[in-house]
Design an enzyme around this catalytic site. Sequence first.
Site, PDB file in Angstrom:
ATOM      1  N   GLY A 237      45.184  10.873 -12.860  1.00 19.49           N
ATOM      2  CA  GLY A 237      44.010   9.999 -12.835  1.00 19.49           C
ATOM      3  C   GLY A 237      42.784  10.638 -13.469  1.00 19.49           C
ATOM      4  O   GLY A 237      42.839  11.741 -14.027  1.00 19.49           O
TER       5      GLY A 237
ATOM      6  N   SER B 189      34.526  10.339  -0.376  1.00 19.04           N
ATOM      7  CA  SER B 189      33.601   9.543  -1.185  1.00 19.04           C
ATOM      8  C   SER B 189      32.284   9.323  -0.460  1.00 19.04           C
ATOM      9  O   SER B 189      32.240   9.166   0.765  1.00 19.04           O
ATOM     10  CB  SER B 189      34.249   8.178  -1.447  1.00 19.04           C
TER      11      SER B 189
ATOM     12  N   THR C 189      30.872   6.748  -0.389  1.00 19.86           N
ATOM     13  CA  THR C 189      30.914   5.395   0.146  1.00 19.86           C
ATOM     14  C   THR C 189      31.046   5.395   1.674  1.00 19.86           C
ATOM     15  O   THR C 189      30.699   4.409   2.334  1.00 19.86           O
ATOM     16  CB  THR C 189      32.053   4.601  -0.535  1.00 19.86           C
TER      17      THR C 189
ATOM     18  N   TYR D  54      38.022   0.320   1.847  1.00 21.82           N
ATOM     19  CA  TYR D  54      38.191   1.566   1.085  1.00 21.82           C
ATOM     20  C   TYR D  54      37.431   2.704   1.779  1.00 21.82           C
ATOM     21  O   TYR D  54      37.988   3.781   2.030  1.00 21.82           O
ATOM     22  CB  TYR D  54      37.685   1.377  -0.358  1.00 21.82           C
TER      23      TYR D  54
ATOM     24  N   LYS E  12      38.811   6.260   3.717  1.00 21.58           N
ATOM     25  CA  LYS E  12      38.390   7.630   3.403  1.00 21.58           C
ATOM     26  C   LYS E  12      37.819   8.320   4.656  1.00 21.58           C
ATOM     27  O   LYS E  12      38.117   9.488   4.920  1.00 21.58           O
ATOM     28  CB  LYS E  12      37.335   7.622   2.289  1.00 21.58           C
TER      29      LYS E  12
ATOM     30  N   TYR F  30      32.462  12.715  -3.236  1.00 18.97           N
ATOM     31  CA  TYR F  30      31.911  12.501  -4.570  1.00 18.97           C
ATOM     32  C   TYR F  30      30.920  11.343  -4.535  1.00 18.97           C
ATOM     33  O   TYR F  30      31.173  10.323  -3.902  1.00 18.97           O
ATOM     34  CB  TYR F  30      32.986  12.121  -5.600  1.00 18.97           C
TER      35      TYR F  30
ATOM     36  N   ASN G   7      28.837   9.538  -7.886  1.00 20.69           N
ATOM     37  CA  ASN G   7      29.320   8.663  -8.972  1.00 20.69           C
ATOM     38  C   ASN G   7      29.853   9.493 -10.138  1.00 20.69           C
ATOM     39  O   ASN G   7      29.096   9.837 -11.049  1.00 20.69           O
ATOM     40  CB  ASN G   7      28.207   7.717  -9.433  1.00 20.69           C
TER      41      ASN G   7
ATOM     42  N   ARG H 166      24.805  -7.505  -6.376  1.00 21.92           N
ATOM     43  CA  ARG H 166      26.245  -7.531  -6.046  1.00 21.92           C
ATOM     44  C   ARG H 166      26.398  -7.343  -4.534  1.00 21.92           C
ATOM     45  O   ARG H 166      25.798  -6.414  -3.970  1.00 21.92           O
ATOM     46  CB  ARG H 166      26.931  -6.389  -6.812  1.00 21.92           C
TER      47      ARG H 166
ATOM     48  N   GLY I  76      27.251  -6.069  -1.027  1.00 22.73           N
ATOM     49  CA  GLY I  76      27.670  -4.737  -0.575  1.00 22.73           C
ATOM     50  C   GLY I  76      26.918  -3.591  -1.222  1.00 22.73           C
ATOM     51  O   GLY I  76      27.047  -2.443  -0.804  1.00 22.73           O
ATOM     52  N   ASP I  77      26.130  -3.889  -2.292  1.00 21.97           N
ATOM     53  CA  ASP I  77      25.371  -2.825  -2.953  1.00 21.97           C
ATOM     54  C   ASP I  77      24.200  -2.362  -2.104  1.00 21.97           C
ATOM     55  O   ASP I  77      23.699  -3.105  -1.248  1.00 21.97           O
ATOM     56  CB  ASP I  77      24.835  -3.330  -4.303  1.00 21.97           C
TER      57      ASP I  77
END
Length: 347
Positions: free
Chosen positions: A11, A131, A133, A155, A159, A184, A186, A300, A302-303
């Site tokens: 990946g 992440s 996130t 997602y 994590k 991480y 971005n 968007r 969820g942003d």
Amino acid sequence: MNRILVTGGAGFIGSHTCITLLESGYDLLIIDSFINSSEVSLKRVKEMSDNKNINYLKGDIRNLEFLDSIFSNAIQEGKPIDAVIHFAGLKSVSESTKIPLTYWDVNVVGSIALFSIMRKYKCYTIVFSSSATIYGNTDKVPIKEDSLISPINPYGESKATVEKILSDLSLSAPFDWRIACLRYFNPVGAHPSGRIGEDPLGIPNNLFPYITNVAGGQIKQVEVFGNDWPTQDGTGVRDYVHVLDLAEAHKSALECLFAEPAQLLILNLGNGFGLSVLEIINTFSRVNNCEVPYVFAARRPGDIAISYADIALSKARLNWYPKRSIEDMCRDTWRWKLNNPIGYRSK
Ligand code: NAD
Ligand code: WQD
């Protein structure tokens, strides 16, 4: 030199990390199902490292027999696996809301399978791809590692769950686990050779691949999701980090785990500052001398407005710091795109 099993090594982040590890003399065994990647990336990694110290196999991390054979064959070859870097997983926030069971299965069940086999073979050293996130909606920046963990999509939940499993393992007998959870922010950019890079299948969700496709003429314009955020210019602010800086952080994390007593390291990986969508579009267009048309669109779902990392702990613990600028990220991404207009499917 140590032998490392890299899951998901074909990946985007995995392939770049493999290059960095091979340059440092590590012996790599890579496994990937190629569900979101191409074998071509590994063929190129192999060529770029003169075919030395690299082997790969197609397989799924949920397949216990497959994983078992990897560890037992390595022992039979006289080169047991010393550590694992675990990139394999599914990573789309939007897709995870549509097929949550698959996300829990691959990201959580797959990780449990891997950790079980590691335990069986007494391989206790692991670097895990987490992440930013998992922090969910926070208005406190820069984000430190001890900020509230509060993911807002399947997602992110998956994590955060794997991090919890690793934390439980670190507290379990024989107390030998050496674990790094790397969060991480971005990741963007590509190898400066232009031979490996990010190759999303279908229409990209993330900003950089989207800009690249617009600059390359495959998509008409970038839709900028919101110009009414409480930021410097109204557009969303994120912490972009070059994938090769991330790769170097993985090498440093491994070295740290090997050198120090058993521990659980939880670290942010980013650049430590935020840039807006418009700043990215303008920088991309300036350094690459290309047009990137855009229109403002609705926010968007969820942003969040702003997200960037506090990387003081990573710098201190890993003796690492990001070296590449946003200009480097834009240039390297564009070189990859020009050389490979349709990614690894290009001739
Ligand atoms: P990627 O999709 O390019 O790489 C993941 C690799 O794992 C792919 O090659 C894919 O084929 C493989 N894979 C997926 N499911 C598998 C399975 N069941 N068995 C074996 N292989 C499987 O993603 P990436 O950007 O390189 O991300 C690597 C890791 O970092 C992922 O775990 C991702 O969640 C995490 N991460 C990525 C980002 C990002 O923005 N790229 C940010 C934070 C965290
Ligand atoms: C960046 C900014 C958008 C596309 C995601 C995941 C996160 C992590 C990294 C895996 C935001 C704006 C984007 C577009 C836009 N991945 N944007 N137009 O959302 O910060 O993070 O990728 O772990 O988990 O959530 O990254 O690149 O999608 O967006 O205006 O077409 O660009 O609103 O402000 P994000 P992104």
